[in-house]
Motif scaffolding. Sequence first.
Motif, PDB file in Angstrom:
ATOM      1  N   ARG A  62     -51.189  24.533  59.135  1.00 13.28           N
ATOM      2  CA  ARG A  62     -51.366  24.155  60.543  1.00 13.28           C
ATOM      3  C   ARG A  62     -51.445  25.412  61.402  1.00 13.28           C
ATOM      4  NH1 ARG A  62     -47.559  20.759  58.711  1.00 13.28           N
ATOM      5  NH2 ARG A  62     -48.181  18.590  58.492  1.00 13.28           N
ATOM      6  N   LYS A 101     -42.900  27.802  69.809  1.00 13.96           N
ATOM      7  CA  LYS A 101     -42.029  26.743  70.299  1.00 13.96           C
ATOM      8  C   LYS A 101     -40.875  27.393  71.049  1.00 13.96           C
ATOM      9  CE  LYS A 101     -40.781  24.384  66.657  1.00 13.96           C
ATOM     10  NZ  LYS A 101     -40.462  23.150  65.939  1.00 13.96           N
ATOM     11  N   THR A 116     -39.132  25.297  62.960  1.00 13.17           N
ATOM     12  CA  THR A 116     -40.238  25.079  62.038  1.00 13.17           C
ATOM     13  C   THR A 116     -41.395  25.974  62.457  1.00 13.17           C
ATOM     14  OG1 THR A 116     -41.191  23.332  63.392  1.00 13.17           O
ATOM     15  CG2 THR A 116     -39.607  22.676  61.707  1.00 13.17           C
ATOM     16  N   GLY A 168     -45.772  27.235  61.742  1.00 13.14           N
ATOM     17  CA  GLY A 168     -47.102  27.035  61.174  1.00 13.14           C
ATOM     18  C   GLY A 168     -47.678  28.412  60.920  1.00 13.14           C
ATOM     19  N   LYS A 204     -44.051  21.256  60.009  1.00 11.98           N
ATOM     20  CA  LYS A 204     -43.867  20.090  60.873  1.00 11.98           C
ATOM     21  C   LYS A 204     -42.917  19.084  60.220  1.00 11.98           C
ATOM     22  CE  LYS A 204     -46.500  16.449  63.123  1.00 11.98           C
ATOM     23  NZ  LYS A 204     -47.819  15.898  63.399  1.00 11.98           N
ATOM     24  N   ASP A 205     -42.078  18.484  61.044  1.00  3.98           N
ATOM     25  CA  ASP A 205     -41.098  17.499  60.590  1.00  3.98           C
ATOM     26  C   ASP A 205     -40.112  18.081  59.583  1.00  3.98           C
ATOM     27  OD1 ASP A 205     -41.956  15.199  62.048  1.00  3.98           O
ATOM     28  OD2 ASP A 205     -43.695  15.126  60.740  1.00  3.98           O
TER      29      ASP A 205
END
Length: 753
Positions: A475, A480, A488, A490, A519-520
């Motif tokens: 990704r 963030k 997390t 990417g 992600k997640d």
Amino acid sequence: MGGEKNVGQARGGKAKAKTPRQRLSDKEGGSGGDAPRKSTKPNKERTKATAKSQRVEKVKVQKKVKAFKMESVESFDDDVRFNLAVKEEPEDGDFVPEKRGKKRKRPEDEPMEGPSCSSATPTLNRKLKEKDEADPRTENNTKEGIKKEKKPKKEEAEHPVTTKKKSKEEIEAAKALKIKKREEEEQQRWRWWEEDKYEDGVKWKFLEHRGPFFPPEYQHLPDNVNFYYNGKVVKLGLAAEEVALFFAQMLDHEYTTKDVFRNNFFKDWRKEMTLEERVLISDLNKCDFRELHTMHKEKVEARKAMSKEEKLVMKEANQKIVEEYGFCILDHHRERIGNFKIEPPGLFRGRGEHPKQGMLKKRIQPEDVIINCEKKSCIPEPPAGHHWKEVRHDNTVTWLASWTENVQGSCKYVMLNPSSKLKGEKDWEKYEVARRLKSCVNGIRQQYQQDIKSKQMEIRQRAVALYFIDKLALRAGNEKEEGETADTVGCCSLRVEHITLHDLLEDKECVVEFDFLGKDCIRYYNKVPVTKRVFKNLKLFMKNKEPGDDLFDRLNTCLLNKHLSSLLPGLTAKVFRTFNASITLQEQLQQLSNMTDKPAEKLLSYNRANRAVAVLCNHQRVPPKTFDQSMANLQSKIDGRREQLALAKSELKLAKKEVKAHSSDSKLQAVVERKKKAVQRCEEQLMKMEVQATNREENKQIALGTSKLNYLDPRISVAWCKNMEVPLDKIYNKSQRDKFAWAVDMTGADFLF
DNA sequence: CAGTGGACTTAGTAGTCTCCAG
DNA sequence: CTGGAGACTACTAAGTCCACTG
């Protein structure tokens, strides 16, 4: 309380407590992900501090890079002759093949009905009614598949006298009815893909709906159910009691044992208390929710134990709500809404080590909700005694209602179902962009290979990042805000600690070992051999950095996407995922499936191809709780069969002996034949079960649904079904067929992605 | 021109429903 | 007829990307 702790938890905490999911993937991988993060700076300041220091450092690095380049650029030279004229490649032209064919005149051009609220029924209701009358099967518009299939059975039950023959007939009739319904439905379907698109930005011309559905208000606990503090009964006020119940309901869950969760909960709970309650209740450990918990469990049990009739009543009540709130009118067509229910209040359950887990997700009031609809439509009524925050008429967006959620401060939307035009059109467009990428991906690949040698650090980093995104389907990796979410990453946000370089690993040179939470909080673990040039660059990017520093310190998603869209309009990082997923499916299907295969084998091939994509995209799932059990069951079945087979075989041997002894006995001959068949049957069944077992094992941790729903161009699957003469419903269930109706309708056997 | 937030897609989980073997 | 397993749905969190803003 504990607020400070949470901040630390954000990143540092990751190494400690592991989610079941992380644990699950641990066994396959090395220990890289477990290494505690050794950031030299306190976490909170990290982003900004490092951002700044990185900038300073960049200058230093740049100097070093220059030196490095001097010595190494030559060694990078490669055989490939790069074609730099990527942009000019004109092939996009060919890639709008299925332009909307017949161009129907869209009904929206006709004059729109005026407002009709004041007079009799609202337009929406009227229209729905009309539809209902015209369509005898509307009652199951939502749970179509289920209800439809159930119906004939119900009828059967109502006439228990029916003989076997009759029920057979009825089954036939039911089948015919089903087919008819399906055809009718097909006829009614809005074939928006045959219409012209609206001008840029306009999503609809008419939109009418009933507004969102609110969850019921909280009711006080019955008198015999008590909350205890420090061993004494405490009658809580309505607000505090409701929140207490949220916690009590989750008592069985691992969440409630986590400090972060408990602290967040307690802090927010106290905010809901009255002054006295707050004074009294100062320690969560002294709270006894057991009675509330028991009550909740009993309620769940009672619901399970409901009679069929009661369940039916419930179902019908639900159906009614769906009928009333679950649909809207969009440009003269009745479309299903995806999530028309306002999210009920509760405790926030983030994924992974979320710093905000346990916080109170507040009840949404109509006063928080913005309504979006057409000016001239019948504006939805707020619940009695309430008003909307705002009523808006913005036809450049697709949402019908929105509100701001209190935990993260983000927007939530009521939007349409995936089967709707609005979603379908976007989906189609997405795959068209991916196909356009297909036609110029070679040029782009050559360019980034070339860019890896660039003198500018940012271009090199961009090239390496793109290499990962393309090769590994990573990704994009937006930045963030630290402490707001779980840690997390990417591609662009990878940190030095997330990769390990091996000059030689398991006989392969230049291996990069990835280990990070994506992600997640799904762990990505992979060992990938890369080109020498990429490898050298990675070493360079990691030089003089702390484990917690960004790997690509000169890069972010914004820069990357800007570059990509200059190569091809509409191209962004995520398009590579879509493209690589779809192209993989197509290639795998070609490789794996044969026309001569049996239907089951064809399906197995499809699932294998699907699985290849799911692995590429790292779509994981927690193995079902019952997995080991069911696997063991299957295994014991297999063992049983094996014994049976052995037995059958020895019996066959015996029978053969008999035949030899009395050679001319035709009876014995027949026995041998029978035994032979039995052995064969046994073998077949055994094989089937073994295939099932491997299939299940291979699927243990892999989720196929996500890629099927979001990454695989449905036209590939439709074309494959046509080519292989596999019925589409073996591949797509009802809602998937609805979502991909556009593809089903427009795709021939000759479609190529 | 970075930072922010709005809009929309992608994601896994939990709970419910259905179906089939025993 | 029952219960277990898998299919399917509902839910909502967590990403991506872009346009606006100051």
